[in-house]
Design a protein around this motif. Structure first.
Motif, PDB file in Angstrom:
ATOM      1  N   GLN A 267       0.649  -1.150   0.016  1.00  0.00           N
ATOM      2  CA  GLN A 267      -0.115   0.049  -0.118  1.00  0.00           C
ATOM      3  C   GLN A 267       1.021   1.193  -0.067  1.00  0.00           C
ATOM      4  O   GLN A 267       1.824   1.428   0.871  1.00  0.00           O
ATOM      5  CB  GLN A 267      -0.773   0.230   1.240  1.00  0.00           C
ATOM      6  N   THR A 268       0.597   2.347  -0.864  1.00  0.00           N
ATOM      7  CA  THR A 268       1.252   3.527  -1.002  1.00  0.00           C
ATOM      8  C   THR A 268      -0.023   4.683  -1.059  1.00  0.00           C
ATOM      9  O   THR A 268      -0.871   4.414  -1.606  1.00  0.00           O
ATOM     10  CB  THR A 268       2.220   3.560  -2.207  1.00  0.00           C
ATOM     11  N   PRO A 269       0.194   5.633  -0.592  1.00  0.00           N
ATOM     12  CA  PRO A 269       1.448   6.060   0.470  1.00  0.00           C
ATOM     13  C   PRO A 269       1.231   5.400   1.946  1.00  0.00           C
ATOM     14  O   PRO A 269       0.050   4.929   2.163  1.00  0.00           O
ATOM     15  CB  PRO A 269       1.440   7.509   0.564  1.00  0.00           C
ATOM     16  N   ARG A 270       2.238   5.411   2.846  1.00  0.00           N
ATOM     17  CA  ARG A 270       1.855   4.574   4.123  1.00  0.00           C
ATOM     18  C   ARG A 270       1.303   5.697   4.998  1.00  0.00           C
ATOM     19  O   ARG A 270       0.371   5.565   6.011  1.00  0.00           O
ATOM     20  CB  ARG A 270       3.389   4.280   4.864  1.00  0.00           C
ATOM     21  N   TYR A 271       1.440   7.137   4.852  1.00  0.00           N
ATOM     22  CA  TYR A 271       1.131   8.109   5.392  1.00  0.00           C
ATOM     23  C   TYR A 271       0.923   9.389   4.600  1.00  0.00           C
ATOM     24  O   TYR A 271       1.356   9.561   3.567  1.00  0.00           O
ATOM     25  CB  TYR A 271       2.076   8.701   6.521  1.00  0.00           C
TER      26      TYR A 271
ATOM     27  N   LEU B 115      -5.651   6.085  -3.113  1.00  0.00           N
ATOM     28  CA  LEU B 115      -4.599   5.155  -2.277  1.00  0.00           C
ATOM     29  C   LEU B 115      -4.523   3.889  -3.107  1.00  0.00           C
ATOM     30  O   LEU B 115      -5.546   3.452  -3.481  1.00  0.00           O
ATOM     31  CB  LEU B 115      -5.275   4.896  -0.805  1.00  0.00           C
TER      32      LEU B 115
ATOM     33  N   GLN C 125      -7.655   5.135   9.141  1.00  0.00           N
ATOM     34  CA  GLN C 125      -6.387   4.270   8.487  1.00  0.00           C
ATOM     35  C   GLN C 125      -7.374   3.347   7.551  1.00  0.00           C
ATOM     36  O   GLN C 125      -8.416   2.835   7.870  1.00  0.00           O
ATOM     37  CB  GLN C 125      -5.957   3.100   9.625  1.00  0.00           C
TER      38      GLN C 125
ATOM     39  N   THR D  36      -2.925   2.610   5.125  1.00  0.00           N
ATOM     40  CA  THR D  36      -2.521   3.906   5.008  1.00  0.00           C
ATOM     41  C   THR D  36      -2.933   4.822   5.841  1.00  0.00           C
ATOM     42  O   THR D  36      -4.152   4.570   6.038  1.00  0.00           O
ATOM     43  CB  THR D  36      -2.937   4.593   3.426  1.00  0.00           C
TER      44      THR D  36
END
Lengths: 114, 113
Positions: B6-10, B21, B88, B108
């Motif tokens: 998964q990107t981004p994480r934050y 996402l 999240q 994410t």
């Protein structure tokens, strides 16, 4: 309606003591049953599953779960808890009908004190 | 270790922005899922897919949309982010020809200001 219940929001246990995290379900047929674990700031990990056969299934990190058809329960157990077992545990049920969509319980937070 | 990314994480963004996402898996799984989870709380299924060009809304109403053009890719899009979208987001996949065990990505964490 099909559902999964985890009756305890939180379970506290001392390190070295046995632990049990409870799960009951209400679905038709013979579902697949799962436990997942979520450690702090991490994604969910598969822990173990029951499909058929022996009612006691063993999984990762020394965990096991006991399937009880008459009580429609699938409790997670470990003979000796570790502090590192502290995490959020989810029970999940994949019905054999109704779209085959997995239903997750609300989660139980396990705290293991040293 | 499951191969799901998964990107981004934050992600921290302002209200009104469009975001996507990303979620990819290399296991060839036919089913994919998006869950929304507030920290330490229960999972809410918001979208799922049984295969290419097959998507369904989940149990929790969401203003997001998804697409499944390729087996390995299942992006989630928010056309106009709002602070209520702060949460999240977890992506998962499973193989329906076996036991449907779900494998989850790292998530994410989205914050909308």
């Amino acid at each position: 309606a099909q559902s999964v219940a985890q009756p305890e929001d939180q379970v506290n246990v001392a390190e070295g003591n046995p632990l049990t995290v409870k799960c009951t379900y209400s679905v038709s047929g013979n579902p697949y049953l799962f436990w997942y674990v979520q450690y702090p700031n991490r994604g969910l990990q598969f822990l173990l599953k029951y499909i058929t056969g022996d009612n006691l299934v063993k999984g990762s990190y020394g965990f096991e779960a006991e399937f009880n058809k008459s009580q429609t329960s699938f409790h997670l157990k470990k003979p000796s808890a570790l502090v590192s077992d502290s995490a959020l545990y989810f029970c999940a049920v994949r019905p054999y009908t109704g779209g085959f969509k997995t239903i997750f319980g609300a989660g139980t937070r396990l705290f293991v004190k040293a | 270790e499951a191969d799901i990314y998964q990107t981004p994480r934050y992600l921290v963004i302002g209200t009104g922005k469009k975001i996507t996402l990303e979620c990819s898996q290399t296991m060839g799984h036919d089913k994919m899922y998006w869950y929304q989870q507030d920290p330490g709380m229960e999972l809410h299924l918001i979208h799922y897919s049984y295969g290419v060009n097959s998507t369904e809304k989940g149990d929790l109403s969401s203003e997001s949309t998804v697409s499944r053009i390729r087996t390995e890719h299942f992006p989630l899009t928010l056309e106009s982010a709002r602070p209520s979208h702060t949460s999240q987001y977890l992506c998962a996949s499973s193989d329906s020809s076996t036991t449907d065990t779900q494998y989850f990505g790292p998530g994410t964490r989205l914050t909308v200001l």
